[in-house]
Design a protein around this motif. Structure first.
Motif, short mmCIF file in Angstrom:
data_model
loop_
_atom_site.label_atom_id
_atom_site.label_comp_id
_atom_site.label_asym_id
_atom_site.label_seq_id
_atom_site.Cartn_x
_atom_site.Cartn_y
_atom_site.Cartn_z
N LYS A 97 0.86 -1.17 -0.10
CA LYS A 97 -0.04 -0.11 0.11
C LYS A 97 0.92 1.23 0.08
O LYS A 97 2.04 1.24 0.37
N ARG A 98 0.25 2.13 -0.33
CA ARG A 98 1.23 3.46 -0.23
C ARG A 98 1.33 4.08 1.08
O ARG A 98 0.67 3.70 2.15
N GLY A 99 2.11 4.81 1.28
CA GLY A 99 2.65 5.29 2.55
C GLY A 99 3.86 4.67 3.09
O GLY A 99 4.29 3.78 2.56
N ARG A 100 4.06 5.07 4.49
CA ARG A 100 4.84 4.44 5.16
C ARG A 100 4.51 3.15 5.81
O ARG A 100 3.09 2.97 6.16
N PRO A 101 5.15 2.10 5.52
CA PRO A 101 4.89 0.92 6.38
C PRO A 101 4.37 0.78 7.63
O PRO A 101 5.26 1.48 8.40
N ARG A 102 3.52 0.08 8.07
CA ARG A 102 3.30 -0.16 9.42
C ARG A 102 4.42 -0.98 10.13
O ARG A 102 5.04 -1.61 9.58
N ASN A 103 4.45 -0.50 11.45
CA ASN A 103 5.60 -1.13 12.41
C ASN A 103 5.25 -2.86 12.64
O ASN A 103 3.96 -2.97 12.76
N THR A 104 6.04 -3.57 12.51
CA THR A 104 5.65 -5.22 12.56
C THR A 104 6.27 -5.52 13.84
O THR A 104 7.14 -5.10 14.57
N TRP A 105 5.57 -6.91 14.26
CA TRP A 105 5.95 -7.36 15.54
C TRP A 105 7.50 -7.62 15.35
O TRP A 105 8.54 -7.69 16.25
N LEU A 106 8.00 -8.21 14.16
CA LEU A 106 9.59 -8.62 14.08
C LEU A 106 10.51 -7.54 14.06
O LEU A 106 11.40 -7.48 14.55
N ALA A 107 9.68 -6.33 13.39
CA ALA A 107 10.49 -5.00 13.56
C ALA A 107 10.79 -4.55 14.92
O ALA A 107 12.06 -3.92 14.90
N ASP A 108 9.96 -4.61 15.76
CA ASP A 108 10.31 -4.32 17.23
C ASP A 108 11.50 -4.86 17.73
O ASP A 108 12.41 -4.41 18.26
N ILE A 109 11.55 -6.18 17.46
CA ILE A 109 12.70 -6.97 17.99
C ILE A 109 13.99 -6.66 17.12
O ILE A 109 15.02 -6.51 17.77
N ARG A 110 13.90 -6.51 16.18
CA ARG A 110 15.18 -6.06 15.18
C ARG A 110 15.47 -4.87 15.67
O ARG A 110 16.89 -4.57 15.84
N ASN A 111 14.70 -3.81 15.86
CA ASN A 111 15.30 -2.67 16.50
C ASN A 111 15.91 -2.61 17.52
O ASN A 111 16.79 -1.81 18.08
N TRP A 112 15.39 -3.33 18.63
CA TRP A 112 15.78 -3.33 20.07
C TRP A 112 17.20 -4.31 19.93
O TRP A 112 18.11 -3.88 21.05
#
Length: 144
Positions: A97-112
């Motif tokens: 979809k257009r726009g910024r992608p939503r934050n995902t469950w896995l993205a939280d863990i990758r960021n941490w």
């Protein structure tokens, strides 16, 4: 009492939440609201959060507890060979979809942690390394 009744109810199934900065702020605000209610301190009293925490002899730990639970659940998924692991590793083919992608469950863990899914899976095989990484990530200290 608070930990037994209120926080256990609040954190029920929190392992599945996707955390945004707004959600993190709301969780921290709830924790402070809870301590203020315990002490019967009004916002009109103009008492700082640090003073409230000193009076109850606590530190802010609700958000780190939530992150720690999420990391423990991630390790459990990565060590198993079930449907959850297949869903985590799989991709769904569709048009983005257009726009910024939503934050995902896995993205939280990758960021941490600052690690990829492959590196996380390799680390999860060794439970002691995983626990160390999970505790550091929940406290905001980054990778091992």
């Amino acid at each position: 009492m608070v930990r037994c009744y209120i926080l256990s109810t609040l954190l029920y199934a929190s392992e599945t939440w996707t955390l945004s900065k707004e959600t993190e702020n709301k969780i921290e605000a709830f924790e402070m609201w809870l301590y203020r209610k315990m002490l019967k301190v009004s916002y009109k009293d103009r008492m700082s959060n640090e003073e409230v925490l000193n009076r109850v002899s606590e530190e802010r730990k609700l958000l780190s507890e939530l992150k720690n639970r999420k990391m423990q659940y991630m390790g459990h998924i990565l060590r198993s060979n079930g449907l959850q692991k297949q869903l985590l590793e799989g991709k769904v083919g569709s048009k983005r979809k257009r726009g910024r992608p939503r934050n995902t469950w896995l993205a939280d863990i990758r960021n941490w942690t600052g690690k990829s899914l492959h590196d996380l899976a390799r680390t999860a095989e060794d439970r002691t390394k995983w626990r160390t990484m999970a505790s550091r990530a929940s406290k905001g200290q980054g990778t091992i």
